[in-house]
Scaffold this active site. Structure first.
Site, PDB file in Angstrom:
ATOM      1  N   ASN A 103      67.373  19.477  34.749  1.00 16.20           N
ATOM      2  CA  ASN A 103      67.674  20.047  33.435  1.00 16.20           C
ATOM      3  C   ASN A 103      67.334  21.534  33.498  1.00 16.20           C
ATOM      4  O   ASN A 103      66.164  21.907  33.483  1.00 16.20           O
ATOM      5  CB  ASN A 103      66.803  19.303  32.399  1.00 16.20           C
ATOM      6  CG  ASN A 103      67.002  19.827  31.000  1.00 16.20           C
ATOM      7  OD1 ASN A 103      67.708  20.808  30.770  1.00 16.20           O
ATOM      8  ND2 ASN A 103      66.362  19.168  30.048  1.00 16.20           N
ATOM      9  N   ARG A 133      71.895  17.666  33.892  1.00 11.94           N
ATOM     10  CA  ARG A 133      72.150  17.830  32.451  1.00 11.94           C
ATOM     11  C   ARG A 133      73.075  19.036  32.293  1.00 11.94           C
ATOM     12  O   ARG A 133      72.765  20.138  32.750  1.00 11.94           O
ATOM     13  CB  ARG A 133      70.852  18.085  31.701  1.00 11.94           C
ATOM     14  CG  ARG A 133      71.117  18.309  30.235  1.00 11.94           C
ATOM     15  CD  ARG A 133      69.983  18.952  29.514  1.00 11.94           C
ATOM     16  NE  ARG A 133      70.337  19.157  28.108  1.00 11.94           N
ATOM     17  CZ  ARG A 133      69.633  19.888  27.287  1.00 11.94           C
ATOM     18  NH1 ARG A 133      68.540  20.479  27.700  1.00 11.94           N
ATOM     19  NH2 ARG A 133      70.009  20.048  26.050  1.00 11.94           N
ATOM     20  N   HIS A 183      72.354  17.996  22.154  1.00 10.11           N
ATOM     21  CA  HIS A 183      71.260  17.010  22.177  1.00 10.11           C
ATOM     22  C   HIS A 183      71.784  15.578  22.276  1.00 10.11           C
ATOM     23  O   HIS A 183      71.136  14.635  21.831  1.00 10.11           O
ATOM     24  CB  HIS A 183      70.354  17.126  20.923  1.00 10.11           C
ATOM     25  CG  HIS A 183      69.546  18.386  20.881  1.00 10.11           C
ATOM     26  ND1 HIS A 183      69.420  19.154  19.758  1.00 10.11           N
ATOM     27  CD2 HIS A 183      68.818  19.005  21.835  1.00 10.11           C
ATOM     28  CE1 HIS A 183      68.652  20.203  20.007  1.00 10.11           C
ATOM     29  NE2 HIS A 183      68.275  20.139  21.274  1.00 10.11           N
ATOM     30  N   ARG A 230      65.995  30.587  17.366  1.00 13.19           N
ATOM     31  CA  ARG A 230      67.414  30.724  16.980  1.00 13.19           C
ATOM     32  C   ARG A 230      67.564  30.647  15.465  1.00 13.19           C
ATOM     33  O   ARG A 230      66.835  29.897  14.805  1.00 13.19           O
ATOM     34  CB  ARG A 230      68.252  29.610  17.610  1.00 13.19           C
ATOM     35  CG  ARG A 230      68.335  29.707  19.112  1.00 13.19           C
ATOM     36  CD  ARG A 230      69.126  28.538  19.684  1.00 13.19           C
ATOM     37  NE  ARG A 230      68.477  28.057  20.894  1.00 13.19           N
ATOM     38  CZ  ARG A 230      68.570  26.813  21.352  1.00 13.19           C
ATOM     39  NH1 ARG A 230      69.274  25.913  20.703  1.00 13.19           N
ATOM     40  NH2 ARG A 230      67.950  26.469  22.460  1.00 13.19           N
ATOM     41  N   GLU A 251      65.299  12.071  27.139  1.00 15.51           N
ATOM     42  CA  GLU A 251      66.627  12.481  27.602  1.00 15.51           C
ATOM     43  C   GLU A 251      66.792  12.233  29.099  1.00 15.51           C
ATOM     44  O   GLU A 251      67.873  11.880  29.567  1.00 15.51           O
ATOM     45  CB  GLU A 251      66.840  13.971  27.295  1.00 15.51           C
ATOM     46  CG  GLU A 251      66.947  14.240  25.808  1.00 15.51           C
ATOM     47  CD  GLU A 251      66.686  15.686  25.439  1.00 15.51           C
ATOM     48  OE1 GLU A 251      65.505  16.083  25.368  1.00 15.51           O
ATOM     49  OE2 GLU A 251      67.657  16.430  25.210  1.00 15.51           O
TER      50      GLU A 251
END
Ligand code: ADP
Length: 394
Positions: free
Chosen positions: A9, A90, A179, A238, A382
């Protein structure tokens, strides 16, 4: 000889690598390199129940990968590098080309190169990391698992932006959502918990990057992030959704160019920007709130408001038919303040609360049960989803 699955990832300044036993019962190692290419580049590792922290100044992606591979051999975690054959990458943005996980063969590699510009902050670095692994393991099975693939079920009237249609038909400008692996994991856990295949859920993935997903009949129905992970709710660094004309106005006032402004919206906004902090780390914000810092309190309230507004929006979109409201990821799993503040809203709106005692069932925290729905915390994983996706191809 045992085989393993590596899950990779990569971000622009971070790289996480996890090693799974082929049975997927155990994550044997997880390495998290932070602040790549900087003086304070640091490795945070979990290995055989031990936590290791090591400074690796100015390490880049290639150096960290070599460090990881040498570590596996030095510590005799694997006997030989040949045992590494299966790799799950990923991949943040699959565009409309990739509706599901895919083996990165020559053709797909070309498409991945073509869609680089769809996510300029993420796809180039995902691709670069894939190439480093491909160079080291040319005969390995490399699978890309896309953050966007879970959201390919979002209906067109929800994924289009209200701008000229030609931007979609010519350039594929639309909402994609992110996500996905986290939502897939949480959904599977919720299905086990409710012993039901079709669920309507509102899942809040609240971490460094945050998004909210409305799941209808166990499929993504809408989500807060947009074409890139910059849209939606307010995050660590963000901005999330803002009036788009702000960008032109900042340019006029400061003469900053589009690239500079977008960089600020990605890296210097959110919690970090509003509270004027060094980082967007939520725990620092909460410490300041507890000290009575007014700017921190305003920032926290903005953060909470945006979450609540999306929850309300999706509750209506699902016509009030919701099996559970679920929190996950770093902040969502751990912040008791957030748990309580969201619960306050739920309690005010739905007064028929059945149970308010905290229970834990198979790793799922039940924060409250209401007449028609439950309020839960489900820790995400994940990496495990990506490893499972890889296993499907073997
Ligand atoms: P990512 O995987 O996107 O890097 P995480 O899901 O790990 O991010 O979330 C990181 C965020 O979680 C940080 O803002 C951190 O402050 C917050 N966090 C971690 N632990 C806690 C905690 N115990 N209480 C509140 N916030 C926490």
């Amino acid at each position: 000889m045992n085989n393993y699955i590596l899950v990779i990832n990569s971000g622009s300044s971070s790289l996480k690598i996890s090693l799974f036993d082929f049975s997927l019962k155990e994550m044997l190692i997880s390495f998290n390199f932070q602040a790549l290419n900087a003086e304070d580049c640091t490795l945070f590792a979990n290995f055989k129940g031990k936590k290791i922290t090591e400074k690796l100044p100015n390490f880049d992606h290639e150096k960290t990968i070599n460090f990881f591979l040498n570590f596996l051999i030095d510590k005799k975690i694997i006997n030989s590098i040949e045992q590494l054959k299966y790799f799950g990458h990923r991949y943040v943005q699959g565009g409309e080309f990739f509706q599901k996980s895919t083996i990165i063969d020559k053709d797909n590699e070309e498409i991945l190169e073509q869609i680089m510009d769809l996510a300029p902050l993420h796809n180039p670095v995902n691709f670069k990391t894939f190439k480093i692994f491909k160079k080291n393991f040319p005969n390995g099975l490399h699978v890309a698992v896309f953050d966007t693939q879970f959201h390919t079920t979002i209906p067109i009237e929800r994924f289009l932006f209200p701008i000229p249609y030609s931007y979609y038909s010519n350039h594929k400008i639309r909402k994609y959502g992110f996500h996905g692996s986290s939502y897939m994991y949480v959904l599977e856990k919720a299905k086990e918990y409710f012993k039901k295949k079709k669920l309507n859920l509102i899942v809040c993935h609240i971490g460094a990057g945050s998004s909210i997903c409305a799941i209808k009949d166990s499929k993504s129905f809408d989500t807060s992030m947009g074409m890139s992970p910059l849209g939606g709710i307010m995050m660590g660094t963000r901005c999330g959704d803002i009036d788009p004309s702000v960008i032109e106005f900042i340019h006029q006032k400061t003469n900053k160019n589009l690239y500079e402004i977008t960089n600020e919206l990605n890296r210097k906004s959110g919690i970090k920007g509003v509270c004027e902090l060094e980082t967007g780390d939520f725990r620092n914000l909460i410490s300041l709130v507890e000290e009575g810092n007014i700017q921190a309190e305003i920032t926290y309230n903005m953060f909470l408001n945006r979450i609540i507004e999306y929850i309300g929006r999706y509750f209506f979109a699902l016509k009030g038919e919701v099996d559970a409201f679920i929190l996950t990821a770093g902040i969502g799993e751990n912040s008791q303040k957030l748990h309580t503040d969201i619960l306050d809203y739920l309690n005010n709106i739905f007064k028929e609360n059945m149970e308010l005692k905290h229970q834990e069932i198979n790793g799922i925290k039940v924060l409250a049960k209401f007449k028609n729905f439950e309020y839960l915390v489900i820790p995400t994983n994940e990496e495990l989803v990506i490893a499972k996706e890889v296993k499907k191809f073997i």
